[in-house]
Scaffold this motif. Structure first.
Motif, short mmCIF file in Angstrom:
data_model
loop_
_atom_site.label_atom_id
_atom_site.label_comp_id
_atom_site.label_asym_id
_atom_site.label_seq_id
_atom_site.Cartn_x
_atom_site.Cartn_y
_atom_site.Cartn_z
N ILE A 275 0.84 -1.20 0.00
CA ILE A 275 0.00 0.00 0.00
C ILE A 275 0.87 1.26 0.00
N LEU A 276 1.99 1.17 0.71
CA LEU A 276 2.89 2.33 0.74
C LEU A 276 3.58 2.55 -0.61
N GLU B 32 1.86 2.21 -3.47
CA GLU B 32 0.82 2.62 -4.43
C GLU B 32 1.00 4.03 -5.00
N PRO B 33 1.45 5.00 -4.19
CA PRO B 33 1.62 6.34 -4.77
C PRO B 33 2.59 6.36 -5.94
N VAL C 24 9.58 5.48 3.51
CA VAL C 24 8.29 5.76 4.14
C VAL C 24 8.21 4.95 5.43
N HIS C 25 7.70 5.60 6.45
CA HIS C 25 7.49 4.95 7.74
C HIS C 25 5.99 5.07 8.01
N SER C 26 5.28 3.95 8.07
CA SER C 26 3.83 4.06 8.27
C SER C 26 3.54 4.63 9.66
N GLN C 27 2.47 5.39 9.75
CA GLN C 27 1.99 5.90 11.05
C GLN C 27 0.51 5.61 11.11
N ILE C 28 0.20 4.35 11.30
CA ILE C 28 -1.20 3.92 11.23
C ILE C 28 -1.82 3.91 12.61
N ASP D 64 -3.33 2.06 14.47
CA ASP D 64 -4.47 1.22 14.82
C ASP D 64 -4.18 -0.27 14.79
N LEU E 98 -7.91 -2.85 3.67
CA LEU E 98 -6.62 -2.86 3.01
C LEU E 98 -6.44 -4.09 2.13
N GLY F 242 2.52 7.65 4.47
CA GLY F 242 2.52 6.65 5.54
C GLY F 242 1.28 6.64 6.42
N ARG F 243 0.34 7.56 6.17
CA ARG F 243 -0.84 7.63 7.04
C ARG F 243 -2.03 6.95 6.37
N LEU F 244 -2.98 6.54 7.22
CA LEU F 244 -4.30 6.13 6.74
C LEU F 244 -5.28 7.09 7.37
N ARG G 35 -6.18 6.03 1.56
CA ARG G 35 -4.72 5.98 1.44
C ARG G 35 -4.25 6.92 0.35
N LYS G 36 -2.94 7.08 0.28
CA LYS G 36 -2.37 8.04 -0.67
C LYS G 36 -2.52 7.52 -2.09
N PRO G 37 -3.14 8.30 -2.98
CA PRO G 37 -3.37 7.82 -4.33
C PRO G 37 -2.18 8.10 -5.25
N ALA G 38 -2.09 7.33 -6.33
CA ALA G 38 -1.09 7.60 -7.37
C ALA G 38 -1.57 8.81 -8.17
N ARG G 39 -0.65 9.70 -8.53
CA ARG G 39 -1.03 10.93 -9.25
C ARG G 39 -1.71 10.63 -10.58
#
Ligand SMILES: Cc1cc2nc3c(=O)[nH]c(=O)nc-3n(C[C@H](O)[C@H](O)[C@H](O)COP(=O)(O)O)c2cc1C
Lengths: 258, 164
Positions: free
Chosen positions: A132-133, A135-136, A189-193, A195, A256, B41-43, B140-144
């Motif tokens: 997921i990290l 995906e961007p 990237v370091h997740s900060q979830i 939960d 997720l 890194g956030r949700l 979550r963070k989307p792809a541009r």
């Protein structure tokens, strides 16, 4: 598995731990098990499975009664196997680090390009969040190449040797790499979830003792022996987890996975 | 009911739009042409009841929306609705989750300060003891690239809806 004597059933229960615990904590779980048997006055056998597949097979065969489960497996244990939640380590969350070799040209995750080679362990939760990290960067299963290795130090090694461009780590495992190794890596990237956390669950044979098990765990910091055992495990206290807390975590995990 | 946006909260020059909402009075929203990047890194997490009223939200939700938690809890989720989103996207969301299915989509959200942020959202029904109790959404963070595609599609859909 159970022997019946004079109508009294003497059963031995099985405790197991999610295979993602750091190797140096192996003896801690034996110490915890010894303590738990005494606290609950019942025989418990600690079985440590070498990997996720063998642990899952034992769960399917209903061999497991107490499990310190990672959040990914908790979903299956609670929803499909009827496990009930007891406690989690206070203030300790599972986070994921996506790292590159220190000399990598990638400064942000969006700099990664297909076909990207990913080094990771078989930890399903970390791998899910790791993907997921990515995906961007428009990276997914169809444009990455997965290299699965046996441990987090081996993920680090794959990055240092240039066998993979990125690696997925449980943040705790990343922090426990030797500083020599850590300096040759760089977190992107370091997740900060916040939960997600590991959680101690009871199977159906012990479900009715949930309150009692919760109480002995929550009381651990109150006595010296309990404090020592917690220090071995690497956290200061257990925290109560209601069934709804766990259901919420599972709902998040399900979004997720979907 | 959602109060109109407050010019005092908005940073920079803005455009005013009256946004029709489902089952609620229309809301005056103030739009600034500024995107706030999704934090790495956030949700962003929220839970609603069966009508879409927020019952839980995490700190990333509070930070990105700009509203204090006390305002968000008890508010309709359309507090984030941006007029660049076509109505049909949310109809799809509600049809899916009410049928017990999972919904995914790219969403442009409106902040309290008039700026916007894009997310990739998943919404699932929360099933407890066999009954749907509410809904959870995780963004979550989307792809541009995907954001650009969604923006184009939504503009077409909006034009079709006779949008602004
Ligand atoms: C769990 C959940 C999360 C939602 N998240 C958003 C959101 O982030 N942004 C948004 O505009 N609408 C969201 N919606 C949809 C809103 O409830 C609402 O349908 C939408 O804003 C359009 O407003 P309207 O239905 O009044 O036309 C969500 C709905 C649910 C059930």
């Amino acid at each position: 598995m159970s022997a019946s004597m004079n109508g009294v059933t003497s059963e031995k229960y099985q405790l197991t731990v999610s295979p993602d615990f750091p190797a140096k904590r192996m003896s801690s779980w034996f110490i915890f098990n010894t303590w738990l048997q005494k606290a609950l006055g019942m025989p418990i056998h600690l079985e440590l499975y070498p990997d996720f597949d063998s642990q899952r097979a034992a769960i399917s065969a209903d061999k497991v009664d107490i499990i310190y489960a990672n959040p990914y497996d908790a979903a299956m244990l609670v929803r499909e196997k009827g496990f009930v939640s007891v406690a989690r380590p206070a203030g300790k969350c599972d986070e994921c680090i996506v790292a590159v070799a220190a000399g990598s040209g990638a400064q942000v995750v969006e700099d990664l390009k297909p076909i990207c080679r990913v080094a990771r362990t078989d930890d399903p939760g970390v791998n899910l969040v790791g993907m997921i990290l990515l995906e961007p960067a428009s990276l997914g299963h169809d444009n990455t190449q997965i290299l699965t290795v046996e441990s987090y130090p081996l993920v680090a090694k794959a990055l240092m040797r240039g066998e993979a461009e990125v690696g997925f780590f449980l943040a705790e495992a990343f922090d426990e790499l030797s500083s020599l190794v850590r300096h040759q890596l760089r977190p992107l990237v370091h997740s900060q979830i916040s939960d997600f956390s590991h959680v101690l669950l009871l199977g159906s044979r012990l479900a009715e003792r949930r309150e009692e098990v919760t109480r002995v765990l929550l009381d651990m910091p109150a006595e010296a022996k309990g404090q020592d055992v917690l220090a071995e495990l690497g956290f200061a206290a257990w925290e109560r987890v209601t069934q709804e807390d766990t259901e919420f975590m599972i709902d998040l995990m399900d979004t997720l996975k979907a | 009911m959602l109060p109109d946006m407050n010019p005092a909260d908005v940073i920079g020059s803005y455009r005013e739009v009256v946004l029709p909402l489902y089952g609620l009075p229309p809301r005056r929203v103030l739009l600034v042409d500024r995107e706030v990047a999704y934090p790495d890194g956030r949700l962003i997490v929220s839970v609603t009841d069966l009508r879409g009223v927020i019952t839980h939200c995490n700190s990333a939700f509070v930070e990105m929306s700009g509203y204090p938690q006390e305002t968000l809890i008890g508010a309709e989720h359309s507090i984030l609705r941006h007029p660049d989103m076509p109505a049909i996207a949310f109809k799809g969301l509600w049809d899916d989750v009410q049928a017990g299915k999972i919904w995914h989509g790219y969403v442009k959200n409106l902040r309290r300060d008039g700026a916007f942020y894009w997310v990739y959202a998943t919404v699932i029904p929360n099933v407890r003891a066999g009954k749907v109790q509410g809904y959870t959404s995780v963004r979550r963070k989307p792809a541009r690239l995907k954001v650009a595609e969604a923006a184009r599609l939504y503009a077409q859909l909006l034009a079709g809806e006779g949008g602004k």
